[in-house]
Write a protein that holds these residues in place. Structure first.
Motif, mmCIF file in Angstrom:
data_model
loop_
_atom_site.group_PDB
_atom_site.id
_atom_site.type_symbol
_atom_site.label_atom_id
_atom_site.label_comp_id
_atom_site.label_asym_id
_atom_site.label_seq_id
_atom_site.Cartn_x
_atom_site.Cartn_y
_atom_site.Cartn_z
ATOM 1 N N THR A 27 89.402 45.664 40.812
ATOM 2 C CA THR A 27 89.879 47.047 40.816
ATOM 3 C C THR A 27 88.696 48.002 40.737
ATOM 4 O O THR A 27 87.615 47.635 40.258
ATOM 5 C CB THR A 27 90.837 47.293 39.629
ATOM 6 N N ARG A 28 88.901 49.201 41.198
ATOM 7 C CA ARG A 28 87.863 50.226 41.056
ATOM 8 C C ARG A 28 87.777 50.744 39.625
ATOM 9 O O ARG A 28 86.878 51.498 39.275
ATOM 10 C CB ARG A 28 88.152 51.399 42.012
ATOM 11 N N LYS A 58 89.931 52.744 38.265
ATOM 12 C CA LYS A 58 90.466 54.105 38.186
ATOM 13 C C LYS A 58 91.978 54.135 37.962
ATOM 14 O O LYS A 58 92.522 55.139 37.522
ATOM 15 C CB LYS A 58 90.112 54.866 39.462
ATOM 16 N N ILE A 89 85.279 45.096 38.251
ATOM 17 C CA ILE A 89 85.167 46.440 38.820
ATOM 18 C C ILE A 89 84.359 46.373 40.113
ATOM 19 O O ILE A 89 83.228 45.871 40.126
ATOM 20 C CB ILE A 89 84.486 47.411 37.830
ATOM 21 N N LEU A 90 84.959 46.821 41.196
ATOM 22 C CA LEU A 90 84.264 46.891 42.477
ATOM 23 C C LEU A 90 84.937 47.922 43.361
ATOM 24 O O LEU A 90 86.078 48.316 43.129
ATOM 25 C CB LEU A 90 84.224 45.528 43.165
ATOM 26 N N ASP A 91 84.209 48.342 44.367
ATOM 27 C CA ASP A 91 84.750 49.234 45.399
ATOM 28 C C ASP A 91 84.940 48.392 46.650
ATOM 29 O O ASP A 91 83.978 47.860 47.197
ATOM 30 C CB ASP A 91 83.783 50.387 45.663
ATOM 31 N N ARG A 92 86.183 48.259 47.104
ATOM 32 C CA ARG A 92 86.495 47.356 48.220
ATOM 33 C C ARG A 92 85.743 47.705 49.497
ATOM 34 O O ARG A 92 85.556 46.852 50.369
ATOM 35 C CB ARG A 92 88.018 47.387 48.497
ATOM 36 N N THR A 93 85.279 48.933 49.619
ATOM 37 C CA THR A 93 84.562 49.346 50.827
ATOM 38 C C THR A 93 83.043 49.342 50.640
ATOM 39 O O THR A 93 82.311 49.720 51.554
ATOM 40 C CB THR A 93 85.001 50.757 51.265
ATOM 41 N N ASP A 94 82.579 48.901 49.471
ATOM 42 C CA ASP A 94 81.145 48.922 49.162
ATOM 43 C C ASP A 94 80.645 47.488 48.995
ATOM 44 O O ASP A 94 80.931 46.818 47.997
ATOM 45 C CB ASP A 94 80.909 49.734 47.885
ATOM 46 N N THR A 110 78.700 46.529 45.673
ATOM 47 C CA THR A 110 79.487 46.388 44.440
ATOM 48 C C THR A 110 80.306 45.102 44.472
ATOM 49 O O THR A 110 80.537 44.484 43.426
ATOM 50 C CB THR A 110 80.427 47.589 44.208
ATOM 51 N N ASP A 130 85.611 44.088 56.162
ATOM 52 C CA ASP A 130 86.203 43.861 54.845
ATOM 53 C C ASP A 130 86.209 42.368 54.514
ATOM 54 O O ASP A 130 85.943 41.966 53.378
ATOM 55 C CB ASP A 130 87.634 44.405 54.796
#
Length: 288
Positions: free
Chosen positions: A31-32, A34, A47-52, A55, A78
């Motif tokens: 999850t981000r 947030k 914690i990660l950003d699916r588009t990054d 991360t 992706d």
């Protein structure tokens, strides 16, 4: 089993996680950070950003999972951004029946991602259906050594549907807002969000690889739904060429063949057994 779910904090992702927990699996959700989730201390969180890409690498590179569920892969990059770093025994992709040129009794073999040209792309470079074809192509062609599967759903609906696409029609009818529908009588397939989660979880400990359809049995048209709303409320939907464009415009009549899943032992609900109960809830919501 130790399972990572990417996209498990809303809609059918929540149902997937609940099903996995009920089956006794150890679940980690990515999850981000947030959005809240209902799982408390039952899950581990990354914690990660699916588009990054960076991360993702930082979050999962040193982890090992039996299965990775990816509900948020919308383009070939992706898939690459996860599978370049993930250490797992199996990867399960949430895909879509939009990869097909749909018609009645659409079967899995009508789209074979191996036959496609591999295109590495971002989410905004192609229309949704084409982007998801590239997603599957990347999975099955570039990462062919990874035991994996793609689960192809039609429209997923339910009380928790954040897209509110089906609710759109009910609300417009109740509030007498004109709408433009270009496929009023076309019958379409759906699956309920909790059933989608249950179907995905079903394959956690299965050896199946490849692609498979998941859909509730039966079809229904927007006309049937609006006729039901009229019968229940006396509200006649206002249809007009200059009305609001409706969410399912452009869809042709289709149904999804699920014999492959049924032969593997999964039993789907019948659409007609639950769709009108959902519409009833939408009617009450629209009246508020």
């Amino acid at each position: 089993m130790d399972i990572l779910v990417i996209g498990g904090t809303r809609f059918f992702g929540i149902h997937l996680v609940n099903e996995l927990l009920s089956a006794g699996h150890k679940v980690t959700i990515a999850t981000r950070g947030k959005a809240s989730d209902p799982f408390g201390d039952k899950v581990t969180r990354l914690i990660l950003d699916r588009t990054d890409r960076e991360t993702i690498k930082t979050a999962i590179y040193w982890k090992k999972f039996d299965v990775v569920y990816d509900n948020l892969a919308y383009c070939s990059n992706d898939v690459r951004n996860v599978l370049d770093f993930a250490k797992c025994e199996r990867y399960i992709l949430m895909s879509t029946t939009s990869v097909y040129d749909k018609h009645l009794e659409t079967k899995e073999g009508e789209f074979n991602p191996i036959d496609e040209t591999l295109v590495w792309c971002e989410r905004d470079e192609f229309p949704y259906n084409e982007s998801k074809r590239h997603t599957e192509c990347a999975l099955f062609k570039h990462y062919k050594k990874m035991p994996s599967m793609a689960i192809r759903f039609p429209f997923v609906i339910g009380e928790d549907d954040y897209t509110k696409r089906l609710y759109f029609y009910v609300e417009h009818a109740i509030k007498q807002i004109p709408m433009y529908i270009d496929n009023l009588g076309c019958r379409m397939g759906f699956i309920r969000s909790d059933e989608a989660g249950k179907f995905m979880a079903y394959f956690a400990d299965k050896d199946f690889t490849g692609y498979i359809n998941g859909s509730s049995d039966g079809v229904i048209s927007i006309k049937e739904i609006l006729d039901y709303v009229e019968t229940k409320t006396g509200k006649v939907a206002i249809l007009a060429a200059d009305g609001d464009q409706t969410p399912y415009n452009g869809e042709h009549e289709y149904s999804i063949n699920t014999n492959k899943a049924k032969n593997l032992g999964f039993e789907f609900t019948t659409l007609q057994d639950w769709i009108y109960e959902l519409v009833d809830k939408y009617i009450e919501l629209a009246k508020d």
